[in-house]
Every structure is written in structure tokens, then in C-alpha cells.
Design a protein around this motif. Sequence first.
Motif, PDB file in Angstrom:
ATOM      1  N   UNK A  37     -63.104 -11.153  43.252  1.00 56.54           N
ATOM      2  CA  UNK A  37     -63.597 -12.203  42.341  1.00 56.54           C
ATOM      3  C   UNK A  37     -62.743 -12.361  41.082  1.00 56.54           C
ATOM      4  N   UNK A  38     -61.953 -11.342  40.744  1.00 55.24           N
ATOM      5  CA  UNK A  38     -61.139 -11.411  39.529  1.00 55.24           C
ATOM      6  C   UNK A  38     -59.876 -12.247  39.739  1.00 55.24           C
ATOM      7  N   UNK A  39     -59.494 -12.454  40.999  1.00 55.18           N
ATOM      8  CA  UNK A  39     -58.330 -13.302  41.278  1.00 55.18           C
ATOM      9  C   UNK A  39     -58.642 -14.744  40.872  1.00 55.18           C
ATOM     10  N   UNK A  40     -59.919 -15.084  41.057  1.00 51.24           N
ATOM     11  CA  UNK A  40     -60.354 -16.480  40.882  1.00 51.24           C
ATOM     12  C   UNK A  40     -60.030 -17.018  39.493  1.00 51.24           C
ATOM     13  N   UNK A  41     -60.323 -16.214  38.441  1.00 53.15           N
ATOM     14  CA  UNK A  41     -60.228 -16.838  37.117  1.00 53.15           C
ATOM     15  C   UNK A  41     -58.798 -17.079  36.648  1.00 53.15           C
ATOM     16  N   UNK A  42     -57.828 -16.395  37.219  1.00 54.47           N
ATOM     17  CA  UNK A  42     -56.441 -16.716  36.860  1.00 54.47           C
ATOM     18  C   UNK A  42     -56.046 -18.072  37.439  1.00 54.47           C
ATOM     19  N   UNK A  43     -56.476 -18.305  38.678  1.00 54.63           N
ATOM     20  CA  UNK A  43     -56.195 -19.595  39.306  1.00 54.63           C
ATOM     21  C   UNK A  43     -56.951 -20.694  38.569  1.00 54.63           C
ATOM     22  N   UNK A  44     -58.199 -20.378  38.217  1.00 48.74           N
ATOM     23  CA  UNK A  44     -59.035 -21.338  37.491  1.00 48.74           C
ATOM     24  C   UNK A  44     -58.412 -21.697  36.134  1.00 48.74           C
ATOM     25  N   UNK A  45     -57.886 -20.701  35.440  1.00 46.90           N
ATOM     26  CA  UNK A  45     -57.269 -20.956  34.131  1.00 46.90           C
ATOM     27  C   UNK A  45     -56.052 -21.865  34.284  1.00 46.90           C
ATOM     28  N   UNK A  46     -55.279 -21.627  35.333  1.00 45.77           N
ATOM     29  CA  UNK A  46     -54.103 -22.458  35.589  1.00 45.77           C
ATOM     30  C   UNK A  46     -54.523 -23.917  35.802  1.00 45.77           C
ATOM     31  N   UNK A  47     -55.593 -24.102  36.600  1.00 50.03           N
ATOM     32  CA  UNK A  47     -56.119 -25.451  36.832  1.00 50.03           C
ATOM     33  C   UNK A  47     -56.532 -26.094  35.509  1.00 50.03           C
ATOM     34  N   UNK A  48     -57.225 -25.328  34.666  1.00 52.02           N
ATOM     35  CA  UNK A  48     -57.712 -25.873  33.397  1.00 52.02           C
ATOM     36  C   UNK A  48     -56.560 -26.234  32.455  1.00 52.02           C
ATOM     37  N   UNK A  49     -55.471 -25.483  32.527  1.00 52.35           N
ATOM     38  CA  UNK A  49     -54.303 -25.815  31.695  1.00 52.35           C
ATOM     39  C   UNK A  49     -53.691 -27.144  32.121  1.00 52.35           C
ATOM     40  N   UNK A  50     -53.705 -27.398  33.434  1.00 49.90           N
ATOM     41  CA  UNK A  50     -53.186 -28.689  33.915  1.00 49.90           C
ATOM     42  C   UNK A  50     -54.085 -29.805  33.406  1.00 49.90           C
ATOM     43  N   UNK A  51     -55.393 -29.630  33.584  1.00 49.39           N
ATOM     44  CA  UNK A  51     -56.356 -30.656  33.160  1.00 49.39           C
ATOM     45  C   UNK A  51     -56.226 -30.944  31.664  1.00 49.39           C
TER      46      UNK A  51
END
Length: 494
Positions: free
Chosen positions: A239-253
Amino acid sequence: MKYISTRDISRCPEKVFAAEAIKKGLAPDRGLYMPEEIPALTEKDIEKLRTLPYEERAAEILSLFLTDYDKEKLLCDCREAYSDERFPGGAAPLKDIGGSRFSLELWHGPTCAFKDMALQIMPRLLSSALEMTGEKRRAHILVATSGDTGKAALEGYRDVPGVDITVFFPNDGVSRMQKLQMTTQKGENVNVAAVFGNFDDAQNGVKAIFADKALAEKAEEKGFFFSSANSINWGRLAPQIVYYISAYCDLITAGKISNGDKINVCVPTGNFGNIFAAYIAKQMGLPLKRLICASNANCVLTDFIRTGTYDRKREFFKTMSPSMDILISSNLERLLFLIAGPEKAAAYMNELSENGSYTVSEDVLKKIGETFSGFYCPEEKTARVIKETFEKYGYLADTHTAVAIGCLDEYRQATGDSTVTVIASTASPYKFASDVCASLGSPADSDDPAEILRQLETVSGTASPKPLSATLTLPVRFTNTIKPENMADFIFNN
Ligand SMILES: *Cc1c(COP(=O)(O)O)cnc(C)c1O
């Protein structure tokens, strides 16, 4: 996808499905479970994930690793685990703190520390695993805690089907707030006791119960088995892998980067679980350039990344970032497995337990250095960072997050690399309010938890998180203080 042990050196390694790996926790040869391959993440996948809310990102990413799990059920579990009710303000919001630095706040869960990110979902993964493997017995989670993990585990496992949990904390080893958080815990399947002595006494008591065959048989007769919740379980790492990917998505947005741009990540590190999750995200294809491993005065990892020698035979410091006061970073074994293979990983781990140190070969050190940089932040600097970050950037950081900010400063000064960086922020400043107040120049003159929260509110002009302030008025449910030799009785007689 199947899982293998980091220490399996046979030609045909034993493989298990994710459900089995999560149920077992540790492989039979004492190694840690790893997926036999790392699933790929493309730019297109990232664009698709970007349009989803956190819980759906989580279900998508977890399903890549937990292929034996029902995807619908995973999504339901993620929706519950990361609900607005449990994570008011979002599961992993990203705050711009200036200087191309973004604080990934992983502490909006029920216990105000980042362990909630994994411990809210992992019990559900275990519950599913019990069902999927046809397990008739209940799992009884045993935890010895020096503070944060106990509360996060209690919150995560409470009222989860098929599971019970008992948490032991040292009578004179936790803060008053931490004690209150645990002794007021709600739930029908939870139990808590203070143990006379320090953390080692509680920890040794739990280890002895795990190792006792007679107790295992007695549990068997009563229809349960003992299990652990610690951070070497793959169910806590995934589950900890998820938030790094999520943060990357949010930086794009947010328009801070374009899809495909490389970013850096800086993680305050103890057991090497959190930063290893970032490494897996990078291996999947997330464009991460450097992973900055931030330590406090217990800088065993800084030395390792710089010299290749891991040496735990050193002075142990109690710091104001206690969740990083660790001399054995268990999850490092997973990195060694990926980089050096099972033979070397097993040999290094044997050396560590026999001699207290090991040195990796030149090529292994070089490979580690291609991704990781190691820095550490001593106590005075951590306090200074808290003050400066607040005064200059208006951002209130907890002691662990401040270690990371301090290390990122050093990294940037040493390299001139000012790439956009995500800093893993691992605790609410209110969780370590006393040290944060002192760092801001207004030491609390009381050890009453309510007073300390109020003082930080006054000094910082921010509000304390609800889960902490609400704890102050909850009824105390658990009042037992027991001797270490009575821990097993406590479990069986309650
Ligand atoms: C557990 C913890 C850490 C360390 O995380 P690891 O995965 O053990 O490296 C850092 N900060 C806080 C607040 C923690 O609770």
C-alpha cells in the motif's frame, strides 16, 4: 503473480501467492517475501490513474501485485480504508512548501502518523487472505510497541472479521498522549496492556510467545494462531507504493510537472519500508530520479549508502524523531535481494546477525549509489529546520518530516540538483507537539497532553487534528499493568 523469499537460494524457489505471503508475514527460511517480478507502469497508465480518486488509484495499483485477490473486493476495501471519514482532508494530500519542494502528508488518518496508510488497508488484506486460503482459525495479532505502531495497528485491526489483536506497551516507555491513545481504543476485538519495564521487555515477551510451541498448540486448540503486524509483511509494503504514484499524478494535475518528467523523493527513514516502496515505484517505471534516504542521529543508513558497510555496533541515540531511532533496518534486505540476488542477501543478513555488520561488494555499492543518496540531520539542525520552515515558508513540520527537509537541504547544497522533490511527511506536528513547541522557541512547561496541544495551537496558529484532541475526552477502557512473564496468560484469559 507469485512471491519468493529473499533468502531462497534453491534452483527452484518455493513460490506462494500474495494471500499466503500476507498470511505468513515471514517466509519459512526467515527471509522476506518479494514479488517474483515488478509490474510495469507506463506513461499511459499514469495518465489513467491521474483521473481517479486515491482509493481507486490504490485498488488499481494493489491489483497489479495482488493478482490472486478479487479486484472488486480490493476496491471495496480501499474505499473503506481511505474513506473521508478515516482520512478527512484526503488520504495523501500534497502541499507546496516552496523551493520546488512538496510535502506528501501521509498523516491524515486516524492516528495522525503515516503508518495508517498501510495499517488501514493491511488488516483487510489479511482478512481476505484468511478467507481465500480456507483458513478456519482466527488470526491473533500480537504487537509490542514503543508508541506509534501500537495505536495504528489497533485502529487498523479493530472490528476486522477473523482477527483479534493484543497490544503491549512498556509502562515507562511511551508518552502520556500515546498511552491515552491506546488505553481509550474502541473495538470489540482489541486488547491492550501496559507491561512493567521498557520496550525491550515488552518486545522480548512477544518474541517469546511467537517462539513457544506449547503456546502455539494451546492457541490451536482454542481455534486461533498468532500473527504479527510489523513492517516486513508485504501487505504493509504494497500500500505504500501507491502514494508515490499518487503524488506524481497530483504534481501533473497541479501543473508542476509534465507526465514523463523526473522528480526526486526524500524519505525520513527507519526500517527502510517507506523508502523501499518508493524504490519499487521507480522500478515499475515511475519517473523518479534520486531517492534521498534521510536519517536522524542514528545514521546507520547514511554510512551504509556512503561506504557500503552496514554496522549496527554503535551508540544508540534517543532523538525527537523516535520512530526513526532504529539500528536494524529490516527492509533493506529486500533492496539487497533485488540488487545483489538471494545468495548475497542471505549471506549479508547472516553476517549481520552473527557479527553485527557486513560490507557489500563494490558493484552492489555502485548500484545502490545510482539511485540512493544518504544524509542525516542531527538534533540541533532538526530543531532549526522546524523553526525556519515555519517562519520562512509558513509550514509546520513534525520532527520526522523536519529531518527529511534538513537532509534535502544538504543534498541540494552538495549536488546543486534542485529537481522538483516530494518529501514524505510522516507525522502530524501535533503528534510530537512538545518537541515542535520547543523547536519553535516556546518549550511547554507542562507534560499534560491537553496543555501541550493548546500551546502548539497558540504558537503556530493552527488547529490540532480531531483524532488527537478527541482522545483527551474518551473513557479509558484498558487499565491493566502486567509483569512480562504474565503476557501469555493475559492473552489466553481475556
Ligand atoms: C515508522 C515511521 C517512520 C519510518 O518509516 P520506515 O518505513 O520504518 O522507514 C518515519 N516517521 C514516522 C512518523 C514513523 O512512524
